[in-house]
Design a protein around this motif. Structure first.
Motif, PDB file in Angstrom:
ATOM      1  N   THR A   1       0.750  -1.242   0.148  1.00  5.15           N
ATOM      2  CA  THR A   1      -0.174   0.080  -0.055  1.00  5.15           C
ATOM      3  C   THR A   1       0.897   1.239   0.067  1.00  5.15           C
ATOM      4  O   THR A   1       0.538   2.176  -0.763  1.00  5.15           O
ATOM      5  CB  THR A   1      -1.031   0.023   1.283  1.00  5.15           C
ATOM      6  OG1 THR A   1      -1.660  -1.188   1.327  1.00  5.15           O
ATOM      7  CG2 THR A   1      -1.868   1.243   1.169  1.00  5.15           C
TER       8      THR A   1
ATOM      9  N   GLU B   1       2.079   2.265  -3.182  1.00 12.63           N
ATOM     10  CA  GLU B   1       1.005   2.821  -4.098  1.00 12.63           C
ATOM     11  C   GLU B   1       0.960   4.182  -3.795  1.00 12.63           C
ATOM     12  O   GLU B   1       0.527   5.224  -4.550  1.00 12.63           O
ATOM     13  CB  GLU B   1      -0.446   1.976  -3.901  1.00 12.63           C
ATOM     14  CG  GLU B   1      -0.549   0.952  -4.895  1.00 12.63           C
ATOM     15  CD  GLU B   1      -2.061   0.425  -5.003  1.00 12.63           C
ATOM     16  OE1 GLU B   1      -2.711   1.306  -5.691  1.00 12.63           O
ATOM     17  OE2 GLU B   1      -2.429  -0.513  -4.276  1.00 12.63           O
TER      18      GLU B   1
ATOM     19  N   ASP C   1       3.484   6.131  -5.287  1.00 16.48           N
ATOM     20  CA  ASP C   1       2.964   6.398  -6.763  1.00 16.48           C
ATOM     21  C   ASP C   1       2.005   7.320  -7.169  1.00 16.48           C
ATOM     22  O   ASP C   1       1.687   7.706  -8.379  1.00 16.48           O
ATOM     23  CB  ASP C   1       2.458   4.856  -7.274  1.00 16.48           C
ATOM     24  CG  ASP C   1       3.758   4.046  -7.221  1.00 16.48           C
ATOM     25  OD1 ASP C   1       4.761   4.167  -7.126  1.00 16.48           O
ATOM     26  OD2 ASP C   1       3.258   2.831  -7.584  1.00 16.48           O
ATOM     27  N   CYS C   2       1.290   8.005  -6.148  1.00 13.38           N
ATOM     28  CA  CYS C   2       0.535   8.779  -6.156  1.00 13.38           C
ATOM     29  C   CYS C   2       1.150  10.244  -6.242  1.00 13.38           C
ATOM     30  O   CYS C   2       0.345  11.237  -6.403  1.00 13.38           O
ATOM     31  CB  CYS C   2      -0.717   8.983  -5.250  1.00 13.38           C
ATOM     32  SG  CYS C   2      -1.881   7.230  -5.227  1.00 13.38           S
TER      33      CYS C   2
END
Ligand code: NAD
Ligand code: LMR
Length: 328
Positions: free
Chosen positions: A54, A57, A60-61
């Motif tokens: 998580t 991710e 990655d934002c």
């Protein structure tokens, strides 16, 4: 923009609520769109790898406000310097269970976390317990944190509050924003009491706009048993709506409630409305300057009194149960 990020600890970060919550925190919805945050994710050792996924991710934002992520299975590390602590990590119930059936399994999580908050969190720490049974888990955590003011320990009934707004808005065919002064009293359980005798719609008392049978036989049970209905329908307990309510609770705690309105939060009782001192019970509350205050002076009629008392009685019994288990 403030220089120093606010440290937000989330337990159960690899769970379903965690997944719905973390991206919203990192995007600035928890505290405000100009407040940088640093995330501390606490998981049990078996779930650390999933939490790492998580975190990848989240990276990655490229969230502008996200200043760091630390993942750990050690509560002392997770709560070190924490300004906000969201205690989500706990087992969810399955179909056919009441939330209090989780006390024995989950209660043991909250004593050590309360102690770690006591020993390591920042002086301004604010704690929201989401893991069920949330009110009594907050009571357990608070009882292990004697150096932290009791007012900093809260449990989540904002989801129930939002459910009540939504059910009433549908019934009256009005936008939810037309409804003010909704209250959830008592426990985040099927004994909770969603109160329409103080809620207002366009300046009128909500209870006077609906028929009594609907209020008694549809509205109250629908709100109080919504969690179970979602488990039946989804095969898993509410997640995105729970994360949304956690965001609402903390946002209002930090930024204040709107003038002329209030919300619902389970906070440590000061004895108001006959709720024994020390129980973590839901009240109508406003927030000013970072502190919840119970709305005082509401008249409670016999119908409401009976329901508030029943929910408070359940909280008393849960406190007895955790005493017997040696958790407080
Ligand atoms: P989940 O099973 O998807 O996730 C729970 C996570 O907590 C798991 O990743 C697990 O590894 C972790 N965990 C377990 N013990 C932990 C510990 N000691 N420290 C840190 N992490 C730990 O569950 P979920 O759907 O995310 O729900 C979490 C809790 O929130 C449940 O108890 C659920 O009943 C409750 N809940 C409360 C409300 C509310 O309104 N108050 C609403 C929805 C769900
Ligand atoms: C909810 O209200 O959706 C949660 O507390 C999950 C549950 O067990 O009902």
């Amino acid at each position: 923009m403030p220089e120093t990020p606010v440290k937000v600890t989330v337990t159960g970060a690899a769970g379903q609520i965690g997944y719905a919550l973390l991206f919203r925190i990192a995007s600035g919805q928890l505290l405000g769109s100009d407040i940088p945050v640093e995330l501390r994710l606490l998981e049990i050792p078996q779930a650390v790898k999933a939490a790492e996924g998580t975190a990848m991710e989240l990276d990655d934002c490229a969230f502008p406000l996200l200043r760091g992520i630390e993942i750990t299975d050690d509560p002392n590390v997770a709560f070190d310097g924490a300004n906000v602590a969201l205690l989500v990590g706990a087992l969810p119930r399955k179909a056919g269970m009441e939330r209090k059936d989780l006390l024995e399994a989950n209660g043991g999580i909250f004593g050590p976390q309360g102690k770690a908050i006591n020993d390591h969190a920042a002086d301004d720490v604010r704690v929201l317990v989401v893991g069920n049974p949330a009110n009594t888990n907050a009571l357990i955590a608070r009882s292990h944190a004697p150096d932290v003011p009791a007012s900093r320990f809260t449990a989540m009934t904002r989801l129930d509050h939002n459910r009540a707004l939504s059910q009433l808005a549908k019934k009256l065919d009005v936008p939810v924003t037309d409804i003010k002064k909704m209250t959830i009293w008592g426990n985040h359980s099927s004994t909770q009491y969603p109160d329409l005798f103080h809620a207002e719609v366009g300046g009128k008392i909500a209870a006077e706009l609906v028929d009594e049978t609907w209020l008694r036989e549809t509205f109250i049970p629908t709100v109080a048993q919504r969690g179970a209905a979602i488990i039946q329908a989804r095969g898993a307990s509410s997640a995105a709506s729970a994360a949304n309510a956690a965001i609402d609770h903390v946002y209002d705690w930090y930024n204040g409630t709107a003038a002329g309105d209030w919300t619902s939060a389970a906070i440590v009782s000061d004895g108001s409305y006959g709720v024994p001192e020390g129980l973590v019970s839901s009240f109508p509350v406003t927030s000013r300057g970072g502190d919840w205050e119970i709305v005082q002076g509401l008249e409670i009629d016999a119908f409401s009194r009976e329901r508030i008392d029943a929910s408070v009685q359940e909280l008393i019994e849960e406190r007895e149960a955790v005493r017997a288990l040696g958790l407080i």
